[in-house]
Design an enzyme around this catalytic site. Structure first.
Site, mmCIF file in Angstrom:
data_model
loop_
_atom_site.group_PDB
_atom_site.id
_atom_site.type_symbol
_atom_site.label_atom_id
_atom_site.label_comp_id
_atom_site.label_asym_id
_atom_site.label_seq_id
_atom_site.Cartn_x
_atom_site.Cartn_y
_atom_site.Cartn_z
ATOM 1 N N ASP A 38 0.872 -1.182 0.000
ATOM 2 C CA ASP A 38 0.000 0.000 0.000
ATOM 3 C C ASP A 38 0.906 1.228 0.000
ATOM 4 O OD1 ASP A 38 -3.232 0.417 1.219
ATOM 5 O OD2 ASP A 38 -1.905 2.118 0.887
ATOM 6 N N ASN A 39 0.578 2.212 -0.839
ATOM 7 C CA ASN A 39 1.404 3.430 -0.858
ATOM 8 C C ASN A 39 0.867 4.494 0.088
ATOM 9 O OD1 ASN A 39 -0.845 4.351 -2.161
ATOM 10 N ND2 ASN A 39 0.146 4.830 -4.105
ATOM 11 N N TYR A 148 -14.627 6.329 -13.220
ATOM 12 C CA TYR A 148 -14.222 5.306 -12.229
ATOM 13 C C TYR A 148 -14.726 3.927 -12.658
ATOM 14 C CZ TYR A 148 -14.811 2.584 -7.897
ATOM 15 O OH TYR A 148 -14.828 1.586 -6.957
#
Ligand SMILES: NC(=O)c1ccc[n+]([C@@H]2O[C@H](COP(=O)([O-])OP(=O)(O)OC[C@H]3O[C@@H](n4cnc5c(N)ncnc54)[C@H](O)[C@@H]3O)[C@@H](O)[C@H]2O)c1
Length: 338
Positions: A38-39, A148
């Site tokens: 995860d960033n 999206y």
């Protein structure tokens, strides 16, 4: 929960996020070895499961992803890392294509290179657009009305061809609206755009008033109808999805099959919290369909999934309790408004 299948080494992308952190809990409880990438663009380090190995990195960083896959002998990926704010996708589609499509493709290709043959993908009801037929079945035509949803659909299509060419088996889970919390993890997006956490922030007095987008929809009280599924029920479906990969690839809706209007959610939250929740109405938002309710028949029949917490009140209660219990952690990590 004991695992039915064998123990696997699973990489969870987005495991510091709301749903990813609860999915990690379920995987750990099922006896799997979990690894999180995860960033932290919208996730929280303190929500990463303590039994998971955590890599603070971007899924588009291919050398790092390859290293994680190979070093840990990853056997399956649960791919949840993405951008998911509809409005942002409409004003800035590039970032959505870059993260959700290009990022997903880089991850898939790293899986191919490392011989990882299983993936669970977090898709969305937004791939359906505005179908007239409700509840929505998986066979309905896919016509997203926002960028999206388009990016999620593009990745769904790529999965089909990576299965064809490279034998990477996939389970696509099209989530409707995740809600509620586990004991340790809950909903805390940056920025928050989801209804239930916003309603509860108004109840706590951190936001003065709740803005409701549109009260002229063709629904019983004019506000949008959505299908809410408890995040723990949703997380359990990932374990079933992993087990089903032995039988091949497939796609499932993940929702409760019941719809609630925005006003019904607010009324339920007023009862749970015993607080006033002031509201104001504004215009509809771009790309917001009036009604989105899942038919969960396929996942119930084929995977044996059943929701344990299908009533709205228990979802709101768990979210309220989680927010009260974890207020100090969110505040200590510098979350806005906490
Ligand atoms: N919350 C819902 O109701 C809902 C509904 C439908 C689909 N989904 C999908 O479920 C997934 C999880 O949603 P969530 O609500 O938990 O969102 P979230 O923002 O809490 O979690 C997403 C996580 O992915 C991480 N991330 C994003 N881009 C990344 C990248 N390039 N590299 C590494 N990490 C990255 C973020 O830091 C975050 O921790 C998303 O794919 C979303 O599209 C969510």
């Amino acid at each position: 929960m004991a695992t039915k299948g064998k123990t696997m080494n699973i990489l969870i992308t987005g495991g510091a996020g709301y749903i990813g952190s609860v999915v990690t809990e379920e995987c750990v409880a099922a006896g799997h070895n979990t690894f999180v990438i995860d960033n932290l663009v919208s996730g929280h380090k303190w929500m990463v499961h303590p039994n998971s190995e955590f890599y603070e990195a971007d899924i588009r960083n291919t050398p790092v992803v390859n290293q994680i896959l190979q070093k840990n002998r990853i056997e399956a990926v649960i791919h949840m890392a993405a951008f998911s704010v509809v409005g942002d996708s409409m004003s800035g589609p590039y970032g959505y294509y870059d993260n959700n499509v290009s990022g997903g493709l880089l991850l898939l290709d790293a899986m191919r290179e490392s011989g990882v043959k299983k993936i669970i993908f977090s898709s969305t009801a937004a791939v359906y657009g505005e179908p007239e037929e409700q509840p929505i079945e998986e066979s309905v035509e896919l016509r997203p009305t926002n960028a999206y949803g388009e990016t999620k659909l593009a990745f769904e299509k790529a999965l089909k061809w990576f299965d064809y060419a490279h034998g990477i088996k996939y389970t696509i889970l099209r989530y409707f609206n995740a809600a509620g919390a586990s004991q340790r993890c809950g909903e805390l997006h940056k920025p928050e755009t989801h209804l239930i956490p916003l309603v509860l922030e108004v109840a706590r007095g951190r936001i003065p008033v709740l803005q409701i987008y549109g009260n002229d929809y063709p629904t019983k009280d004019g506000t949008c109808i959505r299908d809410y599924v408890h995040v723990r029920d949703l997380a359990r479906a990932h374990i079933l999805g992993l087990e089903s990969l032995e039988k091949g690839s497939d796609v499932y809706n993940l929702g409760s099959g019941r719809g609630f209007t925005v006003r019904e959610v607010i009324d339920a939250a007023r009862k749970v919290t015993d607080r006033l929740i002031p509201v104001i109405y504004s215009d509809r938002r771009d790309g917001d369909p009036p009604i989105l309710v899942a038919s969960p028949a396929k996942i119930i029949q084929k995977l044996g999934w059943t929701p344990d917490y299908s009533d709205l009140t228990s979802m709101i209660e768990s979210a309220w309790k989680w927010g009260n219990d974890h207020h100090h952690l969110a505040k200590a990590s510098g979350e806005p408004r906490w």
